[in-house]
Design a protein around this motif. Structure first.
Motif, PDB file in Angstrom:
ATOM      1  N   GLU A 130       0.812  -1.214   0.038  1.00  0.00           N
ATOM      2  CA  GLU A 130       0.017  -0.031  -0.139  1.00  0.00           C
ATOM      3  C   GLU A 130       1.084   1.159   0.110  1.00  0.00           C
ATOM      4  O   GLU A 130       1.907   1.262   0.443  1.00  0.00           O
ATOM      5  CB  GLU A 130      -0.879  -0.123   1.241  1.00  0.00           C
ATOM      6  N   ALA A 131       0.192   2.293  -0.540  1.00  0.00           N
ATOM      7  CA  ALA A 131       0.990   3.590  -0.652  1.00  0.00           C
ATOM      8  C   ALA A 131       1.302   3.995   0.869  1.00  0.00           C
ATOM      9  O   ALA A 131       2.540   4.510   1.040  1.00  0.00           O
ATOM     10  CB  ALA A 131       0.189   4.661  -1.324  1.00  0.00           C
TER      11      ALA A 131
ATOM     12  N   PHE B 257       5.898   4.998   4.807  1.00  0.00           N
ATOM     13  CA  PHE B 257       6.614   4.425   5.902  1.00  0.00           C
ATOM     14  C   PHE B 257       7.790   4.021   5.601  1.00  0.00           C
ATOM     15  O   PHE B 257       8.867   4.498   6.280  1.00  0.00           O
ATOM     16  CB  PHE B 257       5.607   3.501   6.445  1.00  0.00           C
ATOM     17  N   LEU B 258       8.054   3.273   4.588  1.00  0.00           N
ATOM     18  CA  LEU B 258       9.577   2.826   4.319  1.00  0.00           C
ATOM     19  C   LEU B 258      10.582   3.925   4.038  1.00  0.00           C
ATOM     20  O   LEU B 258      11.567   3.990   4.549  1.00  0.00           O
ATOM     21  CB  LEU B 258       9.441   1.870   3.233  1.00  0.00           C
ATOM     22  N   GLU B 259       9.844   5.035   3.291  1.00  0.00           N
ATOM     23  CA  GLU B 259      10.587   6.120   3.084  1.00  0.00           C
ATOM     24  C   GLU B 259      11.194   6.971   4.146  1.00  0.00           C
ATOM     25  O   GLU B 259      12.023   7.251   4.365  1.00  0.00           O
ATOM     26  CB  GLU B 259      10.010   7.199   1.819  1.00  0.00           C
ATOM     27  N   ARG B 260       9.989   7.007   4.920  1.00  0.00           N
ATOM     28  CA  ARG B 260      10.064   7.939   6.074  1.00  0.00           C
ATOM     29  C   ARG B 260      11.378   7.358   7.005  1.00  0.00           C
ATOM     30  O   ARG B 260      12.423   7.990   7.544  1.00  0.00           O
ATOM     31  CB  ARG B 260       9.231   7.935   7.071  1.00  0.00           C
ATOM     32  N   LYS B 261      11.391   5.913   7.000  1.00  0.00           N
ATOM     33  CA  LYS B 261      12.443   5.211   8.046  1.00  0.00           C
ATOM     34  C   LYS B 261      13.439   5.272   7.318  1.00  0.00           C
ATOM     35  O   LYS B 261      14.595   5.181   7.926  1.00  0.00           O
ATOM     36  CB  LYS B 261      11.950   3.730   8.224  1.00  0.00           C
ATOM     37  N   LEU B 262      13.831   4.914   5.951  1.00  0.00           N
ATOM     38  CA  LEU B 262      15.131   5.283   5.169  1.00  0.00           C
ATOM     39  C   LEU B 262      15.672   6.639   5.356  1.00  0.00           C
ATOM     40  O   LEU B 262      16.898   6.821   5.812  1.00  0.00           O
ATOM     41  CB  LEU B 262      14.893   5.071   3.727  1.00  0.00           C
ATOM     42  N   ARG B 263      14.859   7.565   5.472  1.00  0.00           N
ATOM     43  CA  ARG B 263      15.247   9.096   5.883  1.00  0.00           C
ATOM     44  C   ARG B 263      15.846   9.206   7.146  1.00  0.00           C
ATOM     45  O   ARG B 263      16.919   9.912   7.563  1.00  0.00           O
ATOM     46  CB  ARG B 263      14.342  10.134   5.610  1.00  0.00           C
ATOM     47  N   GLU B 264      15.148   8.340   8.004  1.00  0.00           N
ATOM     48  CA  GLU B 264      15.441   8.589   9.676  1.00  0.00           C
ATOM     49  C   GLU B 264      16.788   7.836   9.911  1.00  0.00           C
ATOM     50  O   GLU B 264      17.513   8.307  10.531  1.00  0.00           O
ATOM     51  CB  GLU B 264      14.442   7.865  10.369  1.00  0.00           C
ATOM     52  N   LYS B 265      17.219   6.760   8.988  1.00  0.00           N
ATOM     53  CA  LYS B 265      18.439   6.093   9.288  1.00  0.00           C
ATOM     54  C   LYS B 265      19.480   6.612   8.491  1.00  0.00           C
ATOM     55  O   LYS B 265      20.619   6.867   9.123  1.00  0.00           O
ATOM     56  CB  LYS B 265      18.318   4.648   8.587  1.00  0.00           C
TER      57      LYS B 265
END
Length: 448
Positions: free
Chosen positions: A409-410, A415-423
């Motif tokens: 789902e979008a 959520f994945l994009e946000r977590k990649l940015r956090e990392k």
């Protein structure tokens, strides 16, 4: 299978007067109905780019608005768009309606395109059968070589035309991103926010005309600027008042050139005015930069004209109105007085570093595995998809591909994009997360 590509794809511009079948031909090139087609002149107004594939070669097809066949200002309008096509395309396809024959507009377009350094392919459209081919012979009079009769609507000879387009393409696109040399910065924003003043401040000379009347700058102006010990190539662009589709005349062509400047840049500085609210047009310009995949720095100009109370209030407004791009670098400046301008270099460097950053594959998959264990993707149709593998497919900007057993789902992709940015940060650059659904085991066994 498509041929792997790196950097920008070769560009094919489809041009001609209104209602000759340009959008229909673009759809035929793409093999799908993507461009809007209607039997009314002027439906296509924006310069719209689509990615196409033929015989294993990827390229970009650009569907352009029709050249207006009006006596008043016709030659000027034709010249501007034709010159734009010559500057930005690798191959130009001029479409003429063979049923109507050669018009004054076609003749004027041909006069400009004959001077083009890029290959021009002349298409006689609406030739639906052999009996209609005789009318196409008249197009030799345009002086652009052999006219190629096709029927975009029915697909007649479309494959032969695509072969000709591929043969005319260079081995590498002319407008490829350069390696080395000054980093390229597009300076964009609404009219009268201070773009030309900022260029003059950076270059320490009157490089661009500054006037209180909005819209003074029409063509992009290149300036090599020495900033914090490094050379940068800044392009001061026309202020974008409207959508390209609703602009007209000079403003229309200025909008097209500004769009091309963004695409030719590596990073864009979007200039906003501190003494004005963030408008829908500001948001559209930011979206344009993101969709072009360029690094982004937001500069708030005229900051010195506000008092401390207004500063605090404006910070809240900016956080609210630009919530979708919290990742973008932001700097407060005064182009007129030079305050904060020296900080631009650090923000540009940081944004470009993120734009070119690649995460090691093992590190990426280890992090995503742990993330999925803690927060698995939501079930769809009673079955929860499983993420098998993640890879970073590209940089400039960073693009990630998630291999999954089902559709994600979008909301989960965000959520994945946000977590990649956090990392890993990725401050100052858009990133893209796409999903490839893995084929079922049954299909894999059948293939084996």
């Amino acid at each position: 299978m498509s041929t792997p590509t790196s950097g920008p794809l070769p560009v094919v511009a489809v041009v001609g007067r209104p209602n000759v079948g340009k959008s229909t031909l673009v759809n035929r090139f793409l093999g799908r109905r993507a461009a809007v087609v209607q039997d009314t002149p002027g439906v296509t107004r924006d310069r719209i780019a689509y990615e196409a594939l033929w015989n294993g070669k990827n390229f970009t097809v650009v569907d352009t608005g029709g050249w207006e066949p009006k006596a008043a200002g016709m030659a000027a309008s034709i010249a501007r768009q034709a010159e734009y096509a010559m500057k930005t395309a690798d191959v130009i396809v001029l479409v003429v309606d063979a049923q109507v024959g050669v018009t004054e507009t076609d003749l004027a377009a041909a006069r400009v395109l004959r001077r083009s350094e890029q290959p021009v392919i002349l298409v006689a459209n609406k030739v639906d059968d052999e009996r209609s081919e005789a009318g196409a012979a008249e197009l030799w009079s345009l002086g652009l070589g052999e006219p190629h009769p096709v029927s975009a609507l029915h697909g007649r000879s479309a494959g032969d035309l695509l072969d000709l387009v591929l043969d005319a393409m260079p081995e590498a696109p002319r407008e490829s991103l350069e390696v080395g040399g000054p980093r390229r910065v597009a300076l964009v924003g609404r009219p009268n926010v201070g773009k030309s003043s900022l260029i003059n401040r950076l270059s320490k000379q009157e490089r661009s005309v500054v006037d209180s009347v909005a819209g003074t700058t029409v063509d992009p102006v290149d300036s090599i600027v020495r900033l914090d010990g490094e050379d940068w190539k800044f392009v001061d662009t026309a202020g974008l008042r409207k959508r390209v589709g609703t602009a007209s005349g000079t403003e229309y062509y200025a909008s097209l050139r500004t769009e091309a400047a963004i695409e030719a840049a590596e990073v864009a500085v979007v200039l906003l005015a501190a003494d004005e609210v963030i408008s829908e047009q500001d948001q559209r310009i930011i979206t344009q930069v993101i969709e072009a995949g360029r690094a982004l720095v937001i500069a708030i100009n005229k900051w010195d004209t506000l008092d401390e109370d207004r500063h605090a209030q404006l910070e809240k407004e900016i956080s609210r109105d630009l919530a979708r791009i919290q990742w973008a670098h932001r700097v407060n400046i005064s182009a007129l007085k030079g305050r904060g301008v020296h900080k631009l270099a650090d923000h540009l460097r940081s944004a470009l570093e993120s734009w070119e950053f690649r995460v090691p594959t093992a590190e990426l998959n280890g992090y995503v595995r742990q993330l999925v264990q803690e927060t698995p993707p939501p079930a769809r149709g009673g079955r929860a998809p499983k993420i098998k593998y993640v890879t970073q497919a590209d940089v400039r900007p960073p693009r990630f591909v998630v291999f999954s057993t089902g559709f994600l789902e979008a909301g989960y992709r965000r959520f994945l994009e946000r977590k990649l940015r956090e990392k890993w940060g990725f401050e100052g650059t858009p990133i893209e997360v796409s999903v490839k659904v893995r084929e079922s085991k049954a299909r894999d066994l059948k293939k084996g």
